[in-house]
Structures are given as C-alpha cells and as structure tokens.
Design a protein around this motif. Structure first.
Motif, PDB file in Angstrom:
ATOM      1  N   ALA A  53     -31.861 -17.945  10.829  1.00  0.00           N
ATOM      2  CA  ALA A  53     -32.434 -19.065  11.583  1.00  0.00           C
ATOM      3  C   ALA A  53     -33.885 -19.322  11.173  1.00  0.00           C
ATOM      4  CB  ALA A  53     -32.356 -18.791  13.085  1.00  0.00           C
ATOM      5  N   LEU A  54     -34.634 -18.262  10.924  1.00  0.00           N
ATOM      6  CA  LEU A  54     -36.043 -18.415  10.574  1.00  0.00           C
ATOM      7  C   LEU A  54     -36.244 -18.756   9.100  1.00  0.00           C
ATOM      8  CD1 LEU A  54     -37.575 -15.434  12.569  1.00  0.00           C
ATOM      9  CD2 LEU A  54     -37.658 -17.858  13.151  1.00  0.00           C
ATOM     10  N   GLU A  55     -35.463 -18.138   8.219  1.00  0.00           N
ATOM     11  CA  GLU A  55     -35.648 -18.318   6.781  1.00  0.00           C
ATOM     12  C   GLU A  55     -34.721 -19.368   6.189  1.00  0.00           C
ATOM     13  OE1 GLU A  55     -37.453 -16.456   4.233  1.00  0.00           O
ATOM     14  OE2 GLU A  55     -38.713 -15.949   5.934  1.00  0.00           O
ATOM     15  N   GLY A  56     -33.534 -19.521   6.768  1.00  0.00           N
ATOM     16  CA  GLY A  56     -32.538 -20.384   6.163  1.00  0.00           C
ATOM     17  C   GLY A  56     -31.725 -19.604   5.142  1.00  0.00           C
ATOM     18  N   LEU A  57     -30.837 -20.306   4.456  1.00  0.00           N
ATOM     19  CA  LEU A  57     -29.990 -19.706   3.432  1.00  0.00           C
ATOM     20  C   LEU A  57     -30.217 -20.432   2.117  1.00  0.00           C
ATOM     21  CD1 LEU A  57     -26.665 -19.458   5.477  1.00  0.00           C
ATOM     22  CD2 LEU A  57     -28.132 -17.565   4.803  1.00  0.00           C
ATOM     23  N   PRO A  58     -29.930 -19.768   1.001  1.00  0.00           N
ATOM     24  CA  PRO A  58     -30.009 -20.484  -0.270  1.00  0.00           C
ATOM     25  C   PRO A  58     -29.029 -21.671  -0.265  1.00  0.00           C
ATOM     26  CG  PRO A  58     -29.741 -18.119  -0.613  1.00  0.00           C
ATOM     27  CD  PRO A  58     -29.545 -18.375   0.850  1.00  0.00           C
ATOM     28  N   THR A  59     -29.393 -22.724  -0.995  1.00  0.00           N
ATOM     29  CA  THR A  59     -28.580 -23.933  -1.050  1.00  0.00           C
ATOM     30  C   THR A  59     -28.196 -24.215  -2.492  1.00  0.00           C
ATOM     31  OG1 THR A  59     -29.808 -24.831   0.822  1.00  0.00           O
ATOM     32  CG2 THR A  59     -28.541 -26.400  -0.488  1.00  0.00           C
TER      33      THR A  59
END
Length: 149
Positions: A85-91
């Motif tokens: 939630a804080l960092e996100g995921l690679p896209t």
C-alpha cells in the motif's frame, strides 16, 4: 503536542502528494523538481513550526518526523500488505515489444522514456528488442532484452 500533530499531518500530506505525482517524479530530478522541492521545504518548515520557532520546538518536530520515518519503514518490512500500500508494486509497461498503453498512461510514462532506459542500459533502440520493461517501485525502468534465437 501541537508540533507533534503538525509534523504527523505534514508527513502524511506530503507522502500522499508525492505518491499521487507518481513514481517517476522521484526517480529523475530535474532543475524544476529541485526548485519545487526547495519551495515545498520552506513551506513545510513554516507549517511544521508555526509560531514557535524555538530550537526545542524544531528538535521536537525533527524527532517526530524521524520516528514517523522509522515506523513507516518498520511497517513496510513487517507487513506485506502495508508495504504494498505504501510502496506500490512494479508495473509491467512493455511485453515482447508491445507497449501496454493503459498501464503506461496510468503511470504517466511515454514510449520515449522506456526507449531511453533501453538505450542507456542495453544499447537497444527499438521496442521490438525489449522482452519486458518494468516500472520499479523506485521509479526506475528495468529492461529485459529479448533473447536472440
């Protein structure tokens, strides 16, 4: 206590604002970005300290911000959901030379930026030479070149 609450509010507000602006804004800093950060820093200082510009209040605000930073890093490491939630995921932006337009638009990344990363890292000049292009959580673009047959 007011200074601690101000520090918490400013920390959360800046975190949200920088997350909204996207990952790329934190990856490559331009002169404009640098000037903007200086202005934000000055405005933040005024908001954090308010009327009390004493050394004690300044140290209290700094201690609060450092404690918040340590707490957020601890949460990211110890709770996978919080970390995502804080960092996100690679896209993934490109698959087998085909740009994923909707993901690129959402990430506000152009084909030119992907090609720039491909040129810088691997000397690749065409999308067709890219197996995968991934926008990392750090804001950098990783390139995995196609394997030659």
């Amino acid at each position: 206590m007011e200074s601690v609450l101000r520090a918490l509010a400013i920390y959360v507000a800046l975190f949200v604002m920088f997350r909204i602006t996207g990952r790329r804004s934190m990856s490559h800093i331009t002169t404009f970005d640098f000037v903007l950060l200086l202005v934000v820093g000055e405005a933040t200082q005024q908001a954090l300290l308010g009327e009390d510009v004493s050394m004690t209040n300044g140290l209290l605000v700094i201690a609060t911000l450092l404690l918040l930073d340590v707490t957020v890093r601890w949460l990211k490491v110890n709770n996978r959901r919080t970390g995502r939630a804080l960092e996100g995921l690679p896209t993934i932006l490109v698959v087998d030379g085909a740009p994923l337009e909707d993901r690129m638009r959402e990430a506000r990344i152009g084909v030119g930026e992907v090609l720039q990363s491909a040129r810088e890292g691997y000397g690749l000049s065409r999308l067709e030479d890219i197996h995968l292009a991934v926008l990392e959580v750090s804001g950098s673009i990783s390139i995995i070149p196609r394997k030659e047959d």
